[in-house]
Scaffold this motif. Structure first.
Motif, PDB file in Angstrom:
ATOM      1  N   ALA B 666       4.851 -13.144 -20.865  1.00  0.00           N
ATOM      2  CA  ALA B 666       4.467 -12.446 -19.634  1.00  0.00           C
ATOM      3  C   ALA B 666       3.660 -11.188 -19.940  1.00  0.00           C
ATOM      4  O   ALA B 666       3.813 -10.582 -21.004  1.00  0.00           O
ATOM      5  CB  ALA B 666       5.715 -12.089 -18.848  1.00  0.00           C
ATOM      6  N   ALA B 667       2.810 -10.823 -19.026  1.00  0.00           N
ATOM      7  CA  ALA B 667       2.079  -9.552 -19.096  1.00  0.00           C
ATOM      8  C   ALA B 667       2.228  -8.897 -17.735  1.00  0.00           C
ATOM      9  O   ALA B 667       2.449  -9.581 -16.730  1.00  0.00           O
ATOM     10  CB  ALA B 667       0.611  -9.807 -19.420  1.00  0.00           C
ATOM     11  N   GLU B 668       2.109  -7.575 -17.717  1.00  0.00           N
ATOM     12  CA  GLU B 668       2.317  -6.904 -16.433  1.00  0.00           C
ATOM     13  C   GLU B 668       1.069  -6.119 -16.024  1.00  0.00           C
ATOM     14  O   GLU B 668       0.284  -5.700 -16.870  1.00  0.00           O
ATOM     15  CB  GLU B 668       3.519  -5.967 -16.502  1.00  0.00           C
ATOM     16  CG  GLU B 668       3.335  -4.842 -17.496  1.00  0.00           C
ATOM     17  CD  GLU B 668       4.443  -3.827 -17.442  1.00  0.00           C
ATOM     18  OE1 GLU B 668       5.186  -3.796 -16.460  1.00  0.00           O
ATOM     19  OE2 GLU B 668       4.563  -3.047 -18.421  1.00  0.00           O
ATOM     20  N   ILE B 669       0.949  -5.901 -14.744  1.00  0.00           N
ATOM     21  CA  ILE B 669      -0.173  -5.114 -14.253  1.00  0.00           C
ATOM     22  C   ILE B 669       0.345  -3.721 -13.931  1.00  0.00           C
ATOM     23  O   ILE B 669       1.356  -3.573 -13.213  1.00  0.00           O
ATOM     24  CB  ILE B 669      -0.766  -5.770 -12.993  1.00  0.00           C
ATOM     25  CG1 ILE B 669      -1.393  -7.114 -13.357  1.00  0.00           C
ATOM     26  CG2 ILE B 669      -1.811  -4.859 -12.351  1.00  0.00           C
ATOM     27  CD1 ILE B 669      -1.879  -7.908 -12.171  1.00  0.00           C
ATOM     28  N   LEU B 670      -0.331  -2.732 -14.468  1.00  0.00           N
ATOM     29  CA  LEU B 670       0.042  -1.360 -14.115  1.00  0.00           C
ATOM     30  C   LEU B 670      -1.099  -0.791 -13.274  1.00  0.00           C
ATOM     31  O   LEU B 670      -2.188  -0.514 -13.782  1.00  0.00           O
ATOM     32  CB  LEU B 670       0.264  -0.531 -15.377  1.00  0.00           C
ATOM     33  CG  LEU B 670       1.227   0.653 -15.223  1.00  0.00           C
ATOM     34  CD1 LEU B 670       1.670   1.155 -16.594  1.00  0.00           C
ATOM     35  CD2 LEU B 670       0.687   1.776 -14.390  1.00  0.00           C
ATOM     36  N   ASP B 671      -0.837  -0.705 -12.007  1.00  0.00           N
ATOM     37  CA  ASP B 671      -1.881  -0.272 -11.079  1.00  0.00           C
ATOM     38  C   ASP B 671      -1.775   1.230 -10.863  1.00  0.00           C
ATOM     39  O   ASP B 671      -0.764   1.723 -10.349  1.00  0.00           O
ATOM     40  CB  ASP B 671      -1.706  -1.035  -9.745  1.00  0.00           C
ATOM     41  CG  ASP B 671      -2.814  -0.715  -8.766  1.00  0.00           C
ATOM     42  OD1 ASP B 671      -3.745   0.042  -9.135  1.00  0.00           O
ATOM     43  OD2 ASP B 671      -2.750  -1.228  -7.628  1.00  0.00           O
ATOM     44  N   THR B 672      -2.822   1.942 -11.229  1.00  0.00           N
ATOM     45  CA  THR B 672      -2.771   3.403 -11.092  1.00  0.00           C
ATOM     46  C   THR B 672      -2.901   3.838  -9.630  1.00  0.00           C
ATOM     47  O   THR B 672      -2.753   5.014  -9.318  1.00  0.00           O
ATOM     48  CB  THR B 672      -3.867   4.084 -11.936  1.00  0.00           C
ATOM     49  OG1 THR B 672      -5.117   3.489 -11.607  1.00  0.00           O
ATOM     50  CG2 THR B 672      -3.601   3.932 -13.407  1.00  0.00           C
ATOM     51  N   ALA B 673      -3.171   2.880  -8.746  1.00  0.00           N
ATOM     52  CA  ALA B 673      -3.162   3.213  -7.315  1.00  0.00           C
ATOM     53  C   ALA B 673      -1.735   3.281  -6.781  1.00  0.00           C
ATOM     54  O   ALA B 673      -1.501   3.746  -5.675  1.00  0.00           O
ATOM     55  CB  ALA B 673      -3.954   2.168  -6.531  1.00  0.00           C
ATOM     56  N   ASP B 674      -0.800   2.799  -7.605  1.00  0.00           N
ATOM     57  CA  ASP B 674       0.615   2.856  -7.223  1.00  0.00           C
ATOM     58  C   ASP B 674       1.207   4.145  -7.795  1.00  0.00           C
ATOM     59  O   ASP B 674       1.533   4.221  -8.990  1.00  0.00           O
ATOM     60  CB  ASP B 674       1.321   1.609  -7.779  1.00  0.00           C
ATOM     61  CG  ASP B 674       2.797   1.571  -7.416  1.00  0.00           C
ATOM     62  OD1 ASP B 674       3.264   2.538  -6.787  1.00  0.00           O
ATOM     63  OD2 ASP B 674       3.460   0.581  -7.769  1.00  0.00           O
ATOM     64  N   GLU B 675       1.316   5.147  -6.952  1.00  0.00           N
ATOM     65  CA  GLU B 675       1.750   6.481  -7.386  1.00  0.00           C
ATOM     66  C   GLU B 675       3.065   6.444  -8.149  1.00  0.00           C
ATOM     67  O   GLU B 675       3.265   7.187  -9.095  1.00  0.00           O
ATOM     68  CB  GLU B 675       1.905   7.386  -6.155  1.00  0.00           C
ATOM     69  CG  GLU B 675       0.583   7.792  -5.522  1.00  0.00           C
ATOM     70  CD  GLU B 675      -0.229   8.730  -6.405  1.00  0.00           C
ATOM     71  OE1 GLU B 675       0.355   9.565  -7.098  1.00  0.00           O
ATOM     72  OE2 GLU B 675      -1.466   8.596  -6.417  1.00  0.00           O
ATOM     73  N   SER B 676       3.955   5.522  -7.725  1.00  0.00           N
ATOM     74  CA  SER B 676       5.283   5.503  -8.326  1.00  0.00           C
ATOM     75  C   SER B 676       5.255   5.053  -9.783  1.00  0.00           C
ATOM     76  O   SER B 676       6.239   5.220 -10.507  1.00  0.00           O
ATOM     77  CB  SER B 676       6.208   4.578  -7.525  1.00  0.00           C
ATOM     78  OG  SER B 676       5.748   3.253  -7.638  1.00  0.00           O
ATOM     79  N   ARG B 677       4.134   4.477 -10.235  1.00  0.00           N
ATOM     80  CA  ARG B 677       4.123   3.955 -11.615  1.00  0.00           C
ATOM     81  C   ARG B 677       3.141   4.683 -12.537  1.00  0.00           C
ATOM     82  O   ARG B 677       3.026   4.351 -13.708  1.00  0.00           O
ATOM     83  CB  ARG B 677       3.792   2.464 -11.590  1.00  0.00           C
ATOM     84  CG  ARG B 677       4.856   1.642 -10.877  1.00  0.00           C
ATOM     85  CD  ARG B 677       4.646   0.168 -11.144  1.00  0.00           C
ATOM     86  NE  ARG B 677       4.750  -0.167 -12.547  1.00  0.00           N
ATOM     87  CZ  ARG B 677       4.342  -1.329 -13.069  1.00  0.00           C
ATOM     88  NH1 ARG B 677       3.817  -2.229 -12.283  1.00  0.00           N
ATOM     89  NH2 ARG B 677       4.463  -1.555 -14.366  1.00  0.00           N
ATOM     90  N   VAL B 678       2.446   5.632 -11.980  1.00  0.00           N
ATOM     91  CA  VAL B 678       1.418   6.300 -12.787  1.00  0.00           C
ATOM     92  C   VAL B 678       2.001   6.905 -14.067  1.00  0.00           C
ATOM     93  O   VAL B 678       1.387   6.835 -15.138  1.00  0.00           O
ATOM     94  CB  VAL B 678       0.690   7.381 -11.941  1.00  0.00           C
ATOM     95  CG1 VAL B 678      -0.266   8.193 -12.802  1.00  0.00           C
ATOM     96  CG2 VAL B 678      -0.067   6.729 -10.805  1.00  0.00           C
TER      97      VAL B 678
END
Lengths: 118, 890
Positions: B666-678
């Motif tokens: 598996a690979a994951e997407i880290l979306d910097t538009a998602d404030e909670s994950r920045v």
């Protein structure tokens, strides 16, 4: 016992060689089945560019080679197999159509041409 | 004790014997059933149906499914049952002709004295085809089909022929010299004279100066031609020195004509174009027709050619009922339209003796039937309608039934492999069935529009376009046109580029020959739908708009749309999830829904990729790298996962220790538009990114590609931008990517496209992965544009191997390497294709959506203007990424 020429160049012998030849026959025909013309009574004329495919088709025992219209008509009337028309045969597509029109049979015919889309 | 086992009767040769000599057992052995309860046979005809409490007569397609001989169809045949039923089911006449087919079989039954059928219909309707096909059902031999056009019908009984002797030495010798180019110049001149007979019908000079000679046709070309040919050939024989007797004898002889010889041999005879024969020459056939019709039990005909020109031959012949053989049957065919020049009304006595069976105008069902036969070799639509309930209940089993039928036809009838494209199409029989219905509507409507008696009546403005008989004769539409179109669209041909695609010259190639790509040719079925529908629409334009018939062209365009040729009405498409003909008939191996086949393909692609990218993996046997079972398990698990919720991607496992047990990770997407994950970004490095090649390779893998594409869209962007807007509300312009020309509606729709929520089915996003070049890792943007409704995807990124690019094409994905010279043109072309059929402003909205992720303050500094074309922006590697979406290994 296989002859010396049996495995010449291929390294294959006996049954293996026969199987490889059968496979080559099928692949050559499948490759050739692209550009076609529908003839009267459902025969199909496949135009095949001269090359390794036509060399293999020509030597396939299931295929009868015709170089004149007379030979072509005889081949059409044979029960089994396909017909191959080499590039230098004295047979035009109009001639093929005329002979197919009076013989109600559906055959697969391969016609060797200089280049594809000719 | 008596042996109840029936003795097996050898049927070979039984059709050569007289009916009166055949025993009951022999007749039984020859009888092959068609239309039993075990294998019903489609039948179209008038039936009584209950309608609102009363009984009405209507025409329907049902089946004949008899359990006893009198309730089933049958035919006397020397062929095996499997061959007979294969021919009957695959080469079956169109539904409107099935009753005639039934009559034809009934009249061929052993106790039938009526042995004649007169079929009247338009050219190409399938009259002689049906008769020849029945003949082939009886014996594996061709039926004789005689073209009666311009012929003297008396010669059906006795004909003057060229006699080449037993060994046919004269034709053989001339052929041999002709082939070798060794004919005397005088003979060449004489052969040219032979070519004058019926305008080169029998002797034709080829481009190389040699001759194509139809000896069989010439020898039976009619008395006048035979006499001329005899004279000329005698001279050729003399010039070539082959007239010295022996086997080279040339003569003329009167002999039994084809009608008598067919009776003697017990063969069927098809008299094609009977009403184009020479007028007034069929008078002496009348008694024979009465015999064939069962009115007379015997009739004698005299030979008028006997002793003519000193020729020998029989003096008369007597047709006797007791001499009749099971296979003898006479079919007369005629054209329905009488032009008074070549086609005439038949002698009234012919009509009174043989009631003509008129083939009706083809119905929608007929068009569909023939289109299927031409495309895949069997009438999928008619078989589907006959077995609809069972087929709908178990489409897979019906697909297998169709494939078995096609395989039997290839093996037992054609003795040749199934053409690869037919096989691929047939594996997607539902597509073929649906597309054939659309195509049938299109061809039928086209036929009516160009018919001066139909089109202008329904659309009076067509009168202004001059839709008259002359025009109709030039552009009329019949089954033969369908054949021509499918023939033309099947092979791959050079393609003209779209309007707007820019081309560059390179003077280097004025002298240097360019190299072709080594990419393998695409599969014929991959874009067959596109080639076919492009051709049909081009033909429609060329025969209407381009010929100054704007009203007709407008109607044809409407027809194309209504019949779903290239695109469906948007509402219709959205409502029913239906596909256009173009999409239905563009089939890739990736469309195979069979889980085992998908796993096989996934295993192959994974192993090829690993071998290509990892030098340490050298095994040629895929099972030694990762087993099919493991791949299938992985795909089965993934099928159950909703990746649009998990946003988890699947990529190849590169770890040798665990690869065999776990082919994918598996690979994951880290979306910097998602404030909670920045904040998570702090713990990541460039090395943690998934590589470009790993991601790209998976997009082409069955199941995984689809699931990965589902995973890449989220709804973080709208919240993120709202927050951005709020925080910059006091600022002047901020970094609002919105084009000033776009109103709020376009902006909303742009956001929908960026978040894969658009009703147009269009979506775009950008992922960031890493690319390693010369040992140096750098991040790389991967732009994705998808048309969900049409299953088309464009990926713009870095270089991929030619093999992966070829696989992408098969999977319906267009990949463009932004570093290649004509990248922008290729993107433009792909975008045009993806956006075809969507509302006019979709491209603007798509650009807006693209810029939502890809516009940052650095762009302007780098000289990148948001005014640039979308295609140019997508291939610009300097473009920044606003709110990047990183793909990290897990």
């Amino acid at each position: 016992m296989p002859s010396a020429s049996d495995n010449a160049g291929t390294g294959l012998q006996g049954e293996e060689r026969e199987l490889a030849k059968k496979l080559a026959d099928i692949v050559a025909k499948l490759n050739a089945m692209s550009e076609f013309k529908t003839l009267p009574h459902g025969s199909r004329l496949y135009r095949v560019a001269k090359g390794w495919e036509t060399s293999i088709i020509e030597t396939d025992p299931e295929v009868t080679t015709a170089t004149t219209l007379g030979e072509f008509e005889k081949a059409l009337r044979q029960n089994r197999g396909q017909v191959f028309i080499p590039e230098d045969a004295l047979i035009s597509e109009d001639g093929i159509e005329q002979v197919c029109q009076r013989n109600g049979v559906a055959k697969v015919i391969f016609k060797e041409v200089g280049t594809k889309n000719e | 004790m008596t042996d109840k086992k029936q003795k097996k009767v050898d049927v070979k040769g039984l059709l050569d014997r007289k009916l009166s000599e055949l025993s009951d057992d022999e007749i039984k052995a020859l009888t092959k059933p068609i239309g039993t309860s075990q294998m019903p046979f489609p039948m179209y005809g008038t039936l009584t149906v209950e309608a609102g409490g009363s009984q009405e007569l209507e025409q329907h397609l049902t089946a004949i499914a008899g359990d006893v001989p009198t309730k089933a169809l049958s035919i006397l045949s020397e062929r095996d049952y499997a061959e007979v039923i294969t021919l009957a089911l695959s080469d079956m006449p169109v539904p409107s002709m099935l009753k005639m087919f039934e009559d034809a079989l009934e009249q061929r039954k052993p106790d039938s004295v009526r042995r004649i059928q007169l079929l009247v219909g338009d050219p190409g309707a399938g009259k002689s085809y049906m008769s020849a096909m029945i003949a082939r059902m009886q014996r594996d031999e061709p039926a004789e089909v005689l073209d009666c056009g311009g012929k003297n019908m008396r010669e059906l009984l006795f004909e003057m022929v060229l006699d080449f002797g037993a060994g046919e030495q004269l034709p053989k010798t001339i052929d041999k010299k002709n082939k070798a180019g060794a004919l005397d110049p005088m003979s060449v001149g004489l052969l040219r004279q032979l070519g004058d007979i019926e305008k080169g019908k029998y002797v034709k000079e080829l481009d190389d100066g040699k001759f194509e000679i139809d000896w069989e046709g010439l020898s039976k070309s009619g008395t006048q031609n035979v006499e001329n040919a005899y004279e000329i050939l005698s001279k050729v024989a003399h010039v070539e020195g082959i007239d010295n007797g022996g086997g080279n004898a040339l003569g003329m002889n009167s002999q039994y004509g084809p009608l008598i010889t067919s009776f003697m041999k017990g063969d069927p005879l098809v008299l094609d174009e009977y009403n184009k024969s020479k007028e007034g020459t069929d008078d002496n056939l009348q008694t024979v027709l009465q015999f064939a019709n069962g009115e007379l039990a015997e009739c004698t005909v005299e030979n008028p050619l006997k002793n003519k020109d000193a020729s020998s031959g029989p003096s008369h012949f007597t047709f006797r009922r007791e001499d009749m053989k099971p296979g003898w049957f006479l079919t007369l065919t005629g054209n329905a339209s009488i032009d008074g020049v070549t086609t005439r009304e038949l002698n009234k006595s012919v009509y009174s003796r043989i009631e003509p069976q008129v083939i009706p105008e083809p119905t929608l069902m007929d068009w569909q039937h023939r289109i299927c036969q031409i495309m895949v070799g069997i009438p999928v639509s008619t078989l589907y309608k006959t077995f609809r309930e069972q087929a709908d209940e178990d489409p897979k089993a019906f697909g297998e039934f169709l494939m078995d039928l096609r395989r039997q036809k290839a093996e037992l009838i054609e003795h040749a492999p199934i053409p690869p494209m037919q096989e691929t199409l047939l594996q997607n029989w539902e597509n073929v069935n649906a597309a054939s219905e659309y195509l049938a509507k299109c061809y039928m409507g086209w036929k009516d529009l160009v018919n001066p008696n139909v089109g202008p009546m329904a659309h009076p403005e067509l009168h202004e376009d001059g839709i008259d008989e002359e025009y109709a004769s030039q552009v009329s539409i019949d089954f033969r046109k369908v054949i021509q179109h499918i023939e033309f669209a099947t092979p791959l041909r050079p393609e003209q580029s779209d309007v707007g695609v820019k081309h560059k010259f390179n003077k280097k190639f004025l002298s240097e020959q360019p190299e072709f790509d080594e990419r393998p040719d695409e599969d014929l079925a991959l874009n067959f739908g596109k080639r076919l529908t492009d051709l049909i629409s081009r033909k429609m334009y060329e025969t209407s708009g381009a010929r100054g018939k704007p009203n007709l062209y407008r109607e044809l365009k409407r027809l194309m749309k209504e019949s779903g040729l290239k695109e469906l009405h948007l509402q219709e498409a959205a409502r029913s999830n239906r596909k256009s003909v173009e999409e239905l008939l563009s089939i890739s191996v990736f469309d195979d829904k069979n889980p085992s086949k998908q796993a096989e393909l996934a295993q192959k692609l994974l192993c090829d990729y690993l071998r290509e990218t990892d030098d340490r993996i050298a095994a040629t046997d895929n099972e030694k790298i990762v087993t099919l079972t493991k791949v299938k398990q992985a795909l089965d698990t993934l099928r159950e996962t909703d990746t649009s919720e998990t946003h988890e991607l699947t990529v190849p496992n590169l770890d040798h220790e665990t690869l065999s047990s776990q082919p994918f990770v598996a690979a994951e997407i880290l979306d910097t538009a998602d404030e909670s994950r920045v904040d998570e970004l702090d713990s990541k490095s460039l090395d943690d990114l998934v590589t470009h090649d790993d991601l790209i390779a998976t997009l082409a893998v069955p199941v995984i590609g689809e699931k990965n594409l589902d995973a890449v869209w989220e709804t973080n962007l709208s919240a993120y931008l709202k927050q951005e807007q709020q925080s910059t509300a006091s600022a002047e312009d901020g970094a609002d990517p919105a084009n000033d020309d776009l109103g709020p509606m376009e902006e909303d729709e742009g956001m929908n496209i960026a978040e894969n929520r658009s009703s147009t089915g269009i979506a775009t996003t950008t992922l960031v992965v890493k690319k390693v070049k010369d040992g140096q890792a750098e991040d790389l943007s991967v732009h994705i544009v998808r048309n969900n409704d049409r299953g088309k995807t464009l990926v713009v990124s870095g270089e991929v191997s030619p093999r992966i690019e070829a696989i992408f094409k098969e999977a319906g994905i267009t990949h463009v390497n932004r570093d290649e010279p004509n990248a922008a043109s290729r993107v433009e072309s792909a975008l045009n294709d993806i956006l075809r059929g969507t509302p006019e402003k979709t491209k603007e909205r798509l650009k807006f959506a693209f810029l939502l992720r890809n516009l940052d303050e650095e762009n302007e500094k780098a000289g990148i203007s948001s005014e640039a074309n979308l295609s140019e922006l997508m291939v610009n590697k300097e473009i920044g990424t606003n709110a990047p979406k990183y793909v990290f290994k897990k």
